[in-house]
Motif scaffolding. Structure first.
Motif, PDB file in Angstrom:
ATOM      1  N   THR A   1       1.716   6.552   0.139  1.00 26.63           N
ATOM      2  CA  THR A   1       1.236   7.037   1.424  1.00 26.63           C
ATOM      3  C   THR A   1       2.160   6.547   2.529  1.00 26.63           C
ATOM      4  OG1 THR A   1      -0.609   7.019   2.995  1.00 26.63           O
ATOM      5  CG2 THR A   1      -0.306   5.059   1.640  1.00 26.63           C
TER       6      THR A   1
ATOM      7  N   THR B   1      -6.265  -3.075   1.762  1.00 29.80           N
ATOM      8  CA  THR B   1      -6.857  -3.948   2.775  1.00 29.80           C
ATOM      9  C   THR B   1      -5.755  -4.760   3.436  1.00 29.80           C
ATOM     10  OG1 THR B   1      -8.662  -5.498   3.237  1.00 29.80           O
ATOM     11  CG2 THR B   1      -7.327  -5.937   1.281  1.00 29.80           C
TER      12      THR B   1
ATOM     13  N   ARG C   1     -10.099   2.483   2.324  1.00 32.62           N
ATOM     14  CA  ARG C   1     -10.141   3.772   1.625  1.00 32.62           C
ATOM     15  C   ARG C   1      -9.817   3.580   0.149  1.00 32.62           C
ATOM     16  NH1 ARG C   1      -5.998   7.474   4.680  1.00 32.62           N
ATOM     17  NH2 ARG C   1      -6.146   8.542   2.654  1.00 32.62           N
ATOM     18  N   TRP C   2     -10.477   4.357  -0.676  1.00 29.86           N
ATOM     19  CA  TRP C   2     -10.221   4.315  -2.110  1.00 29.86           C
ATOM     20  C   TRP C   2      -9.194   5.380  -2.489  1.00 29.86           C
ATOM     21  CZ3 TRP C   2     -11.651   0.493  -5.244  1.00 29.86           C
ATOM     22  CH2 TRP C   2     -12.699  -0.336  -4.834  1.00 29.86           C
ATOM     23  N   PHE C   3      -8.277   4.986  -3.350  1.00 26.37           N
ATOM     24  CA  PHE C   3      -7.238   5.874  -3.865  1.00 26.37           C
ATOM     25  C   PHE C   3      -7.325   5.894  -5.382  1.00 26.37           C
ATOM     26  CE2 PHE C   3      -5.787   4.483   0.230  1.00 26.37           C
ATOM     27  CZ  PHE C   3      -4.980   5.495   0.736  1.00 26.37           C
TER      28      PHE C   3
ATOM     29  N   ASP D   1     -14.146  -4.562   3.456  1.00 26.91           N
ATOM     30  CA  ASP D   1     -13.375  -4.131   2.290  1.00 26.91           C
ATOM     31  C   ASP D   1     -13.752  -4.945   1.050  1.00 26.91           C
ATOM     32  OD1 ASP D   1     -12.115  -2.445   4.052  1.00 26.91           O
ATOM     33  OD2 ASP D   1     -10.333  -3.708   4.271  1.00 26.91           O
TER      34      ASP D   1
ATOM     35  N   THR E   1       0.833  -1.207   0.000  1.00 29.90           N
ATOM     36  CA  THR E   1       0.000   0.000   0.000  1.00 29.90           C
ATOM     37  C   THR E   1       0.858   1.243   0.000  1.00 29.90           C
ATOM     38  OG1 THR E   1      -1.808  -1.119   1.149  1.00 29.90           O
ATOM     39  CG2 THR E   1      -1.756   1.282   1.280  1.00 29.90           C
TER      40      THR E   1
ATOM     41  N   LYS F   1      -5.142   2.932   8.971  1.00 30.53           N
ATOM     42  CA  LYS F   1      -5.761   4.166   8.492  1.00 30.53           C
ATOM     43  C   LYS F   1      -6.090   4.112   7.002  1.00 30.53           C
ATOM     44  CE  LYS F   1      -3.816   7.366  11.888  1.00 30.53           C
ATOM     45  NZ  LYS F   1      -3.034   8.619  12.097  1.00 30.53           N
ATOM     46  N   THR F   2      -5.334   3.304   6.255  1.00 26.95           N
ATOM     47  CA  THR F   2      -5.551   3.277   4.800  1.00 26.95           C
ATOM     48  C   THR F   2      -6.555   2.216   4.365  1.00 26.95           C
ATOM     49  OG1 THR F   2      -3.606   1.835   4.574  1.00 26.95           O
ATOM     50  CG2 THR F   2      -3.270   4.201   4.247  1.00 26.95           C
ATOM     51  N   ARG F   3      -6.717   1.146   5.150  1.00 22.04           N
ATOM     52  CA  ARG F   3      -7.604   0.067   4.708  1.00 22.04           C
ATOM     53  C   ARG F   3      -9.033   0.579   4.569  1.00 22.04           C
ATOM     54  NH1 ARG F   3     -11.363  -0.423   8.132  1.00 22.04           N
ATOM     55  NH2 ARG F   3     -12.410  -1.530   6.430  1.00 22.04           N
TER      56      ARG F   3
ATOM     57  N   SER G   1     -16.951  -3.783  -0.399  1.00 22.60           N
ATOM     58  CA  SER G   1     -16.742  -2.525  -1.105  1.00 22.60           C
ATOM     59  C   SER G   1     -16.140  -2.775  -2.489  1.00 22.60           C
ATOM     60  CB  SER G   1     -15.817  -1.620  -0.288  1.00 22.60           C
ATOM     61  OG  SER G   1     -15.624  -0.381  -0.923  1.00 22.60           O
TER      62      SER G   1
ATOM     63  N   LEU H   1      -7.878   0.140  -3.747  1.00 21.75           N
ATOM     64  CA  LEU H   1      -8.301   0.018  -2.354  1.00 21.75           C
ATOM     65  C   LEU H   1      -7.272  -0.790  -1.577  1.00 21.75           C
ATOM     66  CD1 LEU H   1     -11.708  -0.346  -0.823  1.00 21.75           C
ATOM     67  CD2 LEU H   1     -10.104  -2.199  -0.310  1.00 21.75           C
TER      68      LEU H   1
END
Length: 272
Positions: free
Chosen positions: A213, A239, A223-225, A258, A207, A219-221, A261, A237
């Protein structure tokens, strides 16, 4: 075995295996605490002239030499950008000697799954089972990944799976930043050639490497980038890595969120 007794060879080998040392790296021991090789100073050189270490090459784990990190990174970038297909990219990696991990790995672990898939999963590096079979995610974490993607109607015929690092680090150690930067151009080109609709980074290292990042996976799991290949922006994404879920099964609930999603995103997106 008593504290004063000398361990047998069998006992030592069992200890090393338990500690993660399961491959020999060379026939002769290497003193990694010794001073670096110094170029001799010519007799006619001024005494004030500084002595320089050799920058052109660095020793590999087997005692031979490999290109310096900067040269290896440049070579990787030049090689990766010339690959018109995944097949050519794999051939280039097979011939690439800029990463010392190649000399200690059993084989290249390039990818598995369907190159035409709409979703691509990327982990960090192969483990022991992957190194032996030449395929990513075939050990315990791989079996869990299969169950995870199976829960949303996917399998290895409808997904593409790879790693940032295509060679197993000795003893499953963490890849160094230099090793990651050397291998990065190849996985970036691999993603560009697969051109998925959804990119899923598994775990913190992949990630942070691919999505630029510094935040941790907690904090990142979920979330869409936006992942920009240079020709297209792909939804990405983050995970948990399956290996982490094996150690911390309580986080499987978040991983399931996740996955839902991801499934929703695939349903909403028009196939490219």
């Amino acid at each position: 075995m008593t504290p004063d007794s000398t361990p047998t060879v069998r006992q030592l080998l069992a200890f090393y295996l338990e500690a993660g040392v399961d491959c020999a790296l060379g026939d002769e021991p290497v003193d990694r605490l010794s001073d670096p090789v110094i170029l001799p100073v010519a007799s006619e050189a001024p005494l004030s002239q500084p002595v320089r270490t050799i920058p052109a090459a660095v020793p590999t784990l087997r005692g031979d030499t490999a290109p310096a990190p900067e040269a290896a990174i440049h070579s990787a970038r030049e090689a990766a950008r010339t690959a018109p297909t995944l097949e050519v990219l794999r051939e280039l990696l097979e011939k690439f000697d800029g990463c010392a991990l190649k000399s200690t790995a059993t084989r290249l672990v390039f990818a598995d799954g369907n190159p035409q898939a709409r979703i691509m999963f990327v982990g960090e590096a192969p483990g022991r089972e992957e190194d032996l079979e030449g395929l990513p995610f075939v050990g315990r974490s791989g079996k869990l990944l299969d169950r995870m993607i199976g829960a949303i109607g996917l399998d290895r015929t409808s997904a593409y799976i790879a790693n940032v690092i295509p060679w197993r680090p000795p003893g499953n150690r963490t890849p160094t930043p230099q090793e990651t930067q050397i291998c990065l151009p190849f996985i970036q080109r691999q993603i560009e050639l697969v051109n998925p609709d959804v990119l899923v980074t598994l775990g913190n290292p992949s990630t942070q490497t691919l999505l630029s990042t510094r935040e941790g996976i907690m904090k990142t799991r979920g979330r869409w980038f936006d992942y920009d290949t240079g020709t297209r922006v792909i939804r990405a994404l983050a995970t948990f890595h399956p290996a982490y879920l094996l150690r911390s099964p309580s986080y499987k609930r978040l991983s399931w969120q996740d996955l839902r999603s991801i499934a929703k995103a695939l349903e909403q997106q028009v196939p490219s």
